[in-house]
Write a protein that holds these residues in place. Structure first.
Motif: not given
Length: 526
Positions: A105-129
């Motif tokens: 759409s012309g905005g920005l997607h800021i990606f995080l990539f992990l070396s292996k699958p991680g817990n969704v809730d913990k990842i979201l908590k840190k990424l939201k901060s």
């Protein structure tokens, strides 16, 4: 290359989002699209179609509570004048483990990539901060939605990543950058988010003002946007003079707007805000703020839509509370001292000063504003709102222990075996054949009142906790409550016998010499 993208963006592989641009833009300049969910597997061949420009796809990152990538979706309030450079600079300055990619759409997607699958809730908590500190985006993935993938039609794609120099890169270079920036999930959970120091008190600004300062503005509604900026300035420093707020207004006008307002228009607005001490303009009454508004987050900000909490609250650290059935205590570290206060100590500034003096700290009276609530009350409100429960003294645990003790005392002090005629005299009768206890509601009610219990709000609360059942009639006695003998009651169950010889050493021998309480006596006691 298609297999590398398949592996990098591994997620929910049971379905995908198919989208196509309509060729139209909305009023903000955002490119419009049509979407359709396809319930077919995500494969290397599907990625090949995406990269070759045949099928644009979107993927949901989470699967079974795990994810190996995530994304902050920056949706600019004005796509026409938007530039990703500020965000790229933030990522570089703070060395964030993120990759900025231009979105469909012309905005920005800021990606995080992990070396292996991680817990969704913990990842979201840190990424939201991280998002709250630097980007103020309204959407962070995973969020049970699909996200459009980059490098559609990769040979001439407009959905490309940016390197550290803010230069677009080809798909192969993007894959290399993604591999180099991968982070272990445990390291990400513990990632220390640095404070964004673009301006003093920046983390306390309303999200709408942060967006305006960060991205600038080139379209309509400049008066309303500058208005909110000036309300913020007055909240930051209530002692600003008319001249000072005018100078700040002129500076903000030049730095935020591509086409600044006229100087006399800015001066008039500054004088109006200074004179009237307005509050922030917010949607729905002011819909122009909707794209940059985050009301829930704004309420938590010291300089947001709530009343401004005094800055001294930053000197109060590790704020916790301990609650028991009779009182609540607040604990915090203040200027090197661990302080414990009660609600009585927090009722006014004089009581608070006396309490702190006992810790060797002198409390200076907070300056009173021209109007509005007391700064001390706002400080106490902030302490209460920031306090988290002390895990070593959890109220639920304390409550359950006291309930247990109270009910154990009730049963053990009132119990009789098989003598149902004593129900009306205030006893708990244990039927030794069924191991069921029977009692009148008034018996439990009288006990709770006599003990002065604050554990149960009502007798019904105690009955519900025990799992008691009401019986219409038991042994000719009306309105009787019953429950299986609680395991916590220490009482020896007698074995039933067909006949029994009573001697002087038996309790029953002496029963006839005792004067039993009548129902009238019981009622009199209560």
């Amino acid at each position: 290359m298609d297999r590398k993208f398949l592996k990098l963006f591994a997620g929910d592989d049971t379905c995908y989002l198919k989208s196509s641009l309509t060729g139209e833009d909305d009023e903000r300049g955002k490119k419009s699209a049509q979407y359709k969910t396809i319930y077919e597997p995500v494969t290397a061949d599907l990625w090949k179609q995406h990269l070759s420009g045949k099928t644009r796809i979107g993927i949901k990152p989470e699967k079974d509570g795990k994810c190996s990538w995530a994304c902050i979706d920056v949706d600019p309030h004005n796509y026409k004048s938007y530039s990703e450079k500020k965000y790229v600079d933030i990522i570089n300055k703070y060395n964030l483990p993120l990759i900025p990619v231009r979105s469909k759409s012309g905005g920005l997607h800021i990606f995080l990539f992990l070396s292996k699958p991680g817990n969704v809730d913990k990842i979201l908590k840190k990424l939201k901060s991280i998002n709250t500190q630097y980007f103020q985006a309204l959407e962070v993935f995973p969020c049970n939605k699909m996200l459009n993938m980059p490098y559609f039609n990769m040979e001439s794609s407009m959905e490309f990543a940016f390197n550290d120099k803010n230069t677009p890169v080809m798909a192969s270079v993007f894959l290399d950058i993604a591999e180099s920036k991968k982070i272990d999930p445990e390291d990400f959970y513990n990632y220390q988010v640095q404070e964004y120091d673009v301006e003093s008190d920046w983390s306390h600004y309303p999200p709408c003002v942060q967006k305006l300062i960060q991205e600038g503005w080139s379209s309509n509604n400049r008066n309303n946007y500058l208005f909110n900026i000036l309300v913020l300035e007055m909240k930051k420093n209530t002692s600003l003079s008319v001249q000072q707020i005018e100078e700040i207004a002129q500076q903000r006008n030049l730095s935020v707007f591509t086409t600044p307002l006229e100087r006399n228009e800015v001066s008039a607005l500054a004088k109006s805000v200074h004179k009237s001490s307005y509050e922030f303009q917010c949607p729905p009454k002011h819909p122009e703020f909707q794209p940059i508004c985050n009301k829930d987050l704004c309420k938590t900000r010291r300089l947001g839509i709530g009343e401004a909490t005094p800055e001294i609250i930053d000197n109060f650290e590790n704020i916790t509370y301990i609650r028991d059935p009779k009182n609540t205590f607040y604990e915090f570290d203040y200027e090197g001292q661990h302080v414990i206060v009660s609600p009585e100590d927090m009722k006014d500034e004089k009581a608070f000063r006396v309490k702190l003096l006992r810790y060797g700290k002198f409390w200076m009276t907070l300056p009173k504003p021209r109007k509005g609530p007391s700064p001390f009350e706002l400080l106490m409100k902030g302490i209460v709102e920031q306090a988290i429960e002390n895990e070593d003294h959890a109220y639920v645990d304390t409550l359950e222990e006291e309930r247990y003790s109270m009910l154990k005392d009730f049963f053990e002090s009132h119990i009789e075996q098989d003598k149902f005629e004593k129900l009306k005299d205030g006893y708990v009768i244990l039927d030794t054949d069924t191991n069921v206890c029977y009692f009148k509601k008034i018996t439990l009610d009288s006990f709770l009142k006599k003990k002065g219990s604050r554990i149960f709000s009502t007798t019904h609360d105690a009955l519900r906790m025990l799992g008691c059942v009401r019986k219409e009639y038991v042994k000719k006695e009306k309105n009787v409550w019953c429950v299986e003998m609680p395991e916590f009651v220490s009482h020896t169950k007698l074995k039933s016998k067909k006949s029994k010889t009573v001697s002087e050493i038996d309790n029953d021998y002496h029963e006839k010499f005792r004067s039993a309480k009548t129902e009238a006596d019981i009622q009199k006691d209560h």
